[in-house]
Design an enzyme around this catalytic site. Structure first.
Site, PDB file in Angstrom:
ATOM      1  CE  LYS A  68      93.601  41.724 -45.649  1.00 11.90           C
ATOM      2  NZ  LYS A  68      93.196  40.490 -44.746  1.00 11.90           N
ATOM      3  NE  ARG A 127     102.671  36.337 -40.862  1.00 15.78           N
ATOM      4  CZ  ARG A 127     102.213  35.411 -40.679  1.00 15.78           C
ATOM      5  NH1 ARG A 127     102.568  34.040 -40.370  1.00 15.78           N
ATOM      6  NH2 ARG A 127     100.791  35.722 -40.676  1.00 15.78           N
TER       7      ARG A 127
HETATM    8  N1  BES Z   1      96.103  42.770 -41.271  1.00 15.38           N
HETATM    9  C1  BES Z   1      95.884  41.809 -41.895  1.00 15.38           C
HETATM   10  C2  BES Z   1      95.329  40.849 -39.939  1.00 15.38           C
HETATM   11  C3  BES Z   1      94.005  41.736 -39.709  1.00 15.38           C
HETATM   12  C4  BES Z   1      93.018  40.906 -40.066  1.00 15.38           C
HETATM   13  C5  BES Z   1      94.242  42.550 -38.826  1.00 15.38           C
HETATM   14  C6  BES Z   1      91.600  41.375 -39.295  1.00 15.38           C
HETATM   15  C7  BES Z   1      92.982  43.046 -38.292  1.00 15.38           C
HETATM   16  C8  BES Z   1      91.721  42.619 -39.083  1.00 15.38           C
HETATM   17  C9  BES Z   1      97.223  40.502 -41.822  1.00 15.38           C
HETATM   18  O1  BES Z   1      98.075  41.026 -43.135  1.00 15.38           O
HETATM   19  C10 BES Z   1      96.133  39.533 -42.429  1.00 15.38           C
HETATM   20  O2  BES Z   1      95.617  39.762 -43.881  1.00 15.38           O
HETATM   21  N2  BES Z   1      97.225  38.604 -42.029  1.00 15.38           N
HETATM   22  C11 BES Z   1      96.271  36.598 -42.692  1.00 15.38           C
HETATM   23  C12 BES Z   1      97.493  35.841 -42.654  1.00 15.38           C
HETATM   24  C13 BES Z   1      97.495  35.089 -43.324  1.00 15.38           C
HETATM   25  C14 BES Z   1      97.137  34.871 -44.445  1.00 15.38           C
HETATM   26  C15 BES Z   1      98.319  33.788 -42.305  1.00 15.38           C
HETATM   27  C16 BES Z   1      95.063  36.691 -41.984  1.00 15.38           C
HETATM   28  O3  BES Z   1      94.467  36.629 -40.365  1.00 15.38           O
HETATM   29  O4  BES Z   1      94.262  36.138 -42.473  1.00 15.38           O
HETATM   30 MN    MN Z   2      97.563  40.846 -44.803  1.00 12.26          MN
END
Ligand code: BES
Ligand code: MN
Ligand code: ZN
Length: 503
Positions: free
Chosen positions: A280, A354
């Site tokens: 990230k 997931r």
């Molecule tokens: N934990 C994150 C989602 C999230 C983002 C929670 C902002 C709270 C605030 C999750 O694990 C994630 O990183 N999701 C990705 C999925 C994508 C790679 C398909 C996302 O939402 O960017």
């Molecule tokens: Mn994530």
């Protein structure tokens, strides 16, 4: 803080502060008129000078001097008559509690008969005010070592004032019920607010054990070796980038008939989500300590349900892992074999929630649940779709979804349904495995749910994406900045409504 009920007349109360509420533009009630007279027109002048009109979140502090036994009178706005209900009451109570706490007034009397909310039962009124006050005064200040005397003090005691002795009992029950639920909410908030270095997966497991110890719940924790033996390959894949080992936490509560099928609550427990190799960006990455918010809510709900002795059987399941990049982490393109036997092509290691939920859902089958509800800070797309004002709900059973949406309206933890049409499943088909873990940019919240649905086929199932609601950035009347504990009040309400009567 101590919350008690007593019968009495508001203007005769000797207290550091008497709290009264008013609807917007409705300041000529008998009580407020009397107050105005006693205070020689102070209220009339404040209204004339536009200092107070009863708007939501508005406050007016008066110092009556020798004219009243109360040292202060705090008026708090309930907003417009239309739509004035329990949620406004929680907010008004929270606003009053914040106002007083910040001014170091730690004891007050809250007048109930002057509340213009006639359709709400005394129990629910007391419940709502208790939640408002208790949750507003929550602070996460255990890591502040300096100048602790400058922190707002804990509230000491508040009295709910009623005019009929007959209501005292009902009110006391409402308070007790709300306090049990608030303990669950505050546990969830504490866990979310704790820093990642403290809350390892094993720390969460220890917290679950402590809850079990206190309440008599059954707690089982699967460690690395057992997870390998059982074959939770998707969860293990996520965990392998961190030196801190994963844990599968299972809490069981049996308050219902011995043969009644349980409700399964499953919560994402990523103690820190750096994204893994699909790292990230640095900005706000710290907030990803909240990625165990779903798990925290499950633990908080299990605690509240057992304190309340709800007549229902429950199983809470929290897959706890850490998602870090390292030499041992999974890479994009890796294929994992999940507990269900399905293979998953991991095209983005940041779509880890997931993966762990897939195995947790499969594991839940052992308990033959009547209903399965999962909660997860699952997708950034959910924040784009709904912002911070609603949790997304999706599932495979309209009846369950409607019950949860209604619980959301009652508790102020609002849900908004997104569709889960079969068409979306095409986006998560892999060329070389059974599934892939990302579905592209369109409908990111829905394709994540479509992925989970494959592992929930045998259940009556709902999925709550709390990505936008588990963390509060600005602070609202009874939700201070940080972890919100969202879902605890919602689920307890749902469980109280949905319980089949005990035979
Ligand atoms: N934990 C994150 C989602 C999230 C983002 C929670 C902002 C709270 C605030 C999750 O694990 C994630 O990183 N999701 C990705 C999925 C994508 C790679 C398909 C996302 O939402 O960017
Ligand atoms: Mn994530
Ligand atoms: Zn995540």
């Amino acid at each position: 803080m101590d919350l008690k009920v007593k019968r009495g007349e508001p203007l005769k109360q000797k207290t550091p502060c008497l709290v009264l509420s008013a609807l917007e533009g409705k300041l000529r009630t008998p009580l407020l008129k009397e107050l105005d007279q006693v205070l020689d027109g102070a209220l009339t002048r404040a209204v004339r000078d536009k200092e107070f009109s009863g708007k939501q979140k508005e406050t007016l502090l008066l110092h009556p001097g020798k004219r009243l036994p109360a040292e202060r009178v705090l008026l708090v706005g309930l907003g417009k008559e239309k739509g004035a209900g329990l949620e406004r009451l929680r907010q008004a109570a929270g606003t009053a509690a914040n106002f007083l706490q910040n001014r170091k007034v730690t004891s007050f009397v809250f007048d109930l008969p002057s509340l213009p909310l006639r359709r709400i039962s005394p129990q629910d009124l007391a419940h709502g005010i208790t939640e408002g006050i208790t949750l507003a005064s929550y602070r996460f200040d255990r890591y502040r070592t300096e100048k602790r005397e400058e922190l707002p003090p804990q509230l000491q005691e508040s009295w709910l004032l009623v005019d009929k002795q007959a209501q005292v009992n009902d009110m006391e029950q409402g308070i007790a019920r709300a306090l049990a639920i608030c303990r669950g909410v505050m546990l969830a908030r504490d866990l979310v607010n704790m820093p990642g270095n403290v809350k390892s997966p094993d720390f969460l497991a220890q917290q679950a054990r402590a809850i079990a110890e206190e309440t008599g719940l059954k707690c089982t924790v699967l460690e690395q070796k057992e997870l390998e033996e059982e074959g939770l390959g998707a969860m293990l894949g996520v965990a392998q980038g961190s030196v801190r080992e994963p844990r599968l936490i299972i809490l069981e509560y049996r308050g219902g008939n011995s043969d009644a099928r349980p409700v399964a609550l499953i919560g994402k427990g990523v103690v820190f989500d750096a994204g893994g190799i699909s790292l990230k960006p640095a900005e706000k990455m710290d907030e990803m300590k909240m990625d165990m918010g779903g798990g925290a809510t499950v633990l908080g709900t299990m605690l509240a349900a057992s304190l309340l002795k709800l007549p229902v059987n429950l199983v809470g399941i929290v897959p706890a892992v850490e998602n870090l990049p390292s030499g041992s982490a999974i890479r994009p393109g890796d294929i994992l074999t999940s507990l269900s036997g399905r293979t998953i092509e991991v095209l983005n290691t940041d779509a880890e929630g997931r993966l762990i939920l897939a195995d947790a859902l499969t594991y839940a089958k052992r308990f033959d649940p009547r209903v399965a509800i999962d909660l997860a800070t699952l997708t950034g797309a959910c924040v784009i779709a709904l912002g911070h004002h609603a949790t997304a709900i999706l599932g495979n059973h309209e009846g369950l979804i409607r019950q949860l949406i209604s619980a959301g309206e009652q508790t102020g933890e609002r849900l908004w349904q997104l569709p889960l049409w079969e068409d979306y499943a095409a986006q998560i088909k892999s060329d070389i495995a059974d599934l892939k873990n990302i579905g592209g940019r369109p409908a990111g919240t829905i394709t994540a749910a479509a992925f989970l649905q494959k592992f929930a086929e045998e259940f009556t199932w709902a999925h709550l994406d709390i990505a936008g609601t588990a963390w509060e950035e600005k602070g609202r009347p009874y939700t201070p900045k940080g972890g919100t504990g969202v879902g605890v009040r919602l689920l307890v309400h749902y469980l109280r409504q949905s319980m089949p009567p005990r035979s």
